[in-house]
Design an enzyme around this catalytic site. Structure first.
Site, PDB file in Angstrom:
ATOM      1  N   ASN A  89       0.873  -1.177   0.000  1.00 56.85           N
ATOM      2  CA  ASN A  89       0.000   0.000   0.000  1.00 56.85           C
ATOM      3  C   ASN A  89       0.910   1.227   0.000  1.00 56.85           C
ATOM      4  OD1 ASN A  89      -1.759   2.066   0.479  1.00 56.85           O
ATOM      5  ND2 ASN A  89      -2.401   1.368   2.520  1.00 56.85           N
TER       6      ASN A  89
ATOM      7  N   LYS B 119       0.143   4.271  -0.260  1.00 60.59           N
ATOM      8  CA  LYS B 119      -0.468   5.471   0.353  1.00 60.59           C
ATOM      9  C   LYS B 119      -0.242   6.698  -0.542  1.00 60.59           C
ATOM     10  CE  LYS B 119      -0.192   3.204   4.794  1.00 60.59           C
ATOM     11  NZ  LYS B 119      -0.092   3.289   6.243  1.00 60.59           N
TER      12      LYS B 119
ATOM     13  N   HIS C 152      -9.512   1.209   5.075  1.00 59.07           N
ATOM     14  CA  HIS C 152      -8.225   1.389   5.755  1.00 59.07           C
ATOM     15  C   HIS C 152      -8.425   2.296   6.958  1.00 59.07           C
ATOM     16  CE1 HIS C 152      -4.113   2.534   6.587  1.00 59.07           C
ATOM     17  NE2 HIS C 152      -3.745   1.456   5.921  1.00 59.07           N
TER      18      HIS C 152
ATOM     19  N   GLU D 168      -6.756   4.658   8.086  1.00 63.84           N
ATOM     20  CA  GLU D 168      -6.541   6.085   7.806  1.00 63.84           C
ATOM     21  C   GLU D 168      -7.804   6.695   7.208  1.00 63.84           C
ATOM     22  OE1 GLU D 168      -2.919   5.526   5.594  1.00 63.84           O
ATOM     23  OE2 GLU D 168      -1.930   4.938   7.466  1.00 63.84           O
TER      24      GLU D 168
ATOM     25  N   GLU E 147      -5.270  -4.915  10.609  1.00 62.72           N
ATOM     26  CA  GLU E 147      -4.248  -3.894  10.821  1.00 62.72           C
ATOM     27  C   GLU E 147      -4.523  -3.176  12.135  1.00 62.72           C
ATOM     28  OE1 GLU E 147      -2.345  -2.646   6.815  1.00 62.72           O
ATOM     29  OE2 GLU E 147      -4.059  -1.351   7.170  1.00 62.72           O
TER      30      GLU E 147
ATOM     31  N   GLY F 265       2.623   2.330  10.867  1.00 66.19           N
ATOM     32  CA  GLY F 265       3.587   3.423  10.733  1.00 66.19           C
ATOM     33  C   GLY F 265       4.301   3.784  12.021  1.00 66.19           C
TER      34      GLY F 265
ATOM     35  N   SER G 129       3.514  -2.124  10.337  1.00 69.97           N
ATOM     36  CA  SER G 129       4.955  -2.219  10.532  1.00 69.97           C
ATOM     37  C   SER G 129       5.526  -3.580  10.145  1.00 69.97           C
ATOM     38  CB  SER G 129       5.336  -1.850  11.971  1.00 69.97           C
ATOM     39  OG  SER G 129       4.969  -0.503  12.248  1.00 69.97           O
TER      40      SER G 129
HETATM   41  P1  13P Z   1       3.118   0.431   7.695  1.00 71.13           P
HETATM   42  O1  13P Z   1       3.594  -0.863   7.085  1.00 71.13           O
HETATM   43  O2  13P Z   1       3.840   1.641   7.198  1.00 71.13           O
HETATM   44  O3  13P Z   1       3.016   0.351   9.187  1.00 71.13           O
HETATM   45  O4  13P Z   1       1.600   0.635   7.159  1.00 71.13           O
HETATM   46  C1  13P Z   1       0.715  -0.415   7.254  1.00 71.13           C
HETATM   47  C2  13P Z   1      -0.488  -0.088   6.479  1.00 71.13           C
HETATM   48  O5  13P Z   1      -1.244   0.802   6.821  1.00 71.13           O
HETATM   49  C3  13P Z   1      -0.750  -0.858   5.247  1.00 71.13           C
HETATM   50  O6  13P Z   1      -2.031  -0.617   4.763  1.00 71.13           O
END
Ligand code: 13P
Length: 253
Positions: free
Chosen positions: A10, A12, A97, A99, A169, A175, A214
């Site tokens: 992903n 982003k 997601h 976010e 997740e 992150g 992560s």
């Molecule tokens: P990270 O791998 O940067 O923690 O992000 C995970 C994520 O949100 C994947 O959709």
């Protein structure tokens, strides 16, 4: 039936079209030959989908999108429909997601509507679920995740359930460099699997449940070695070809 592991990057809100092409060019030779044993996809931002579709031609890597609008078309300025994604060769689409849930007001109900519109357009949803740190500390993890899964699947024919991918997740692991332990991940994944059996019967066995939060080259193999962890949804580490390819290799062990 053994589930083929599924690793999706992903990206982003990273990568211009030029940077995206470059990343795919670096990644493709690194994952060559792994096709069939593990499924690999990348989810660039909308603006890079066409360029990445072109760059992925002839590689075993699938194209995914990060979001979709719940309606098939209409006066929705700034939104993108499932049909538009299908037209670009997109195969999978991330929905729900954290976010989007936290920063853009995405609801359980909105996620369900997106799942329906994606299947209608022939796309395969990757539905994200996960608890916040506060919810984990309050002992609500399993209740929250179960609510999110149940809602996303409500009214879905079991044949469609079998084609879904879920991504667990934990919000506190995204992150942050804090990964769920393998035991924490497997516990939640097993609960999701049991819930899927309750909701959809035998096809529950076919549903891939990715872990995200992560995931890095040095923890990927252990996480994906758990019986109900069927792959990974990778953020930061998917932006570098060597790291992402090492994570993909981790799915083979
Ligand atoms: P990270 O791998 O940067 O923690 O992000 C995970 C994520 O949100 C994947 O959709």
């Amino acid at each position: 039936m053994a589930r083929v592991k599924f690793v999706c990057g992903n990206w982003k809100m990273y990568k211009t079209t030029g940077e995206a092409r470059e990343l795919v060019r670096a990644l493709a030779p690194l994952v060559e030959g792994m096709g069939g044993k593990v499924q690999v996809a990348v989810a660039p931002p909308f603006t890079a989908l066409a360029a990445v579709a072109e760059a992925l031609r002839g590689t075993p890597i699938d194209l995914a999108a990060q979001n979709v609008h719940r309606e098939a078309q209409g006066a929705f300025t700034g939104e993108i429909s499932a049909g538009m994604l299908a037209d670009l060769g997109v195969k999978h689409c991330i929905v729900g997601h954290s976010e989007r849930r936290q920063l853009f007001g995405e609801t359980d109900e909105g996620v369900r509507e997106k799942v329906v519109v994606l299947f209608k357009a022939g796309l395969l949803p990757i539905v994200c679920v996960g608890e916040t740190l506060q919810e984990r500390e309050a002992g609500q993890t399993l209740a929250i995740v179960s609510r999110q899964v149940k809602s996303a699947l409500q009214g879905l024919p079991s044949a469609d359930v079998g084609r879904l991918t879920l991504a667990y997740e934990p919000v506190w692991a995204i992150g942050t460099g804090k990964t769920a332990t393998t035991a924490q991940a497997q516990e939640v994944h097993a609960v999701i699997r049991r819930l899927l059996v309750e909701l959809a019967g035998g096809v529950a066995d076919e549903v891939r449940i990715q872990y995200g939060g992560s995931v890095k080259p040095d923890n990927a193999a252990e996480l994906m070695g758990q019986p109900d962890v069927d792959g990974a949804l990778v953020g930061g580490a998917s932006l570098k070809a060597p790291d992402f390819s090492r994570i993909v290799k981790g799915a083979l062990r």
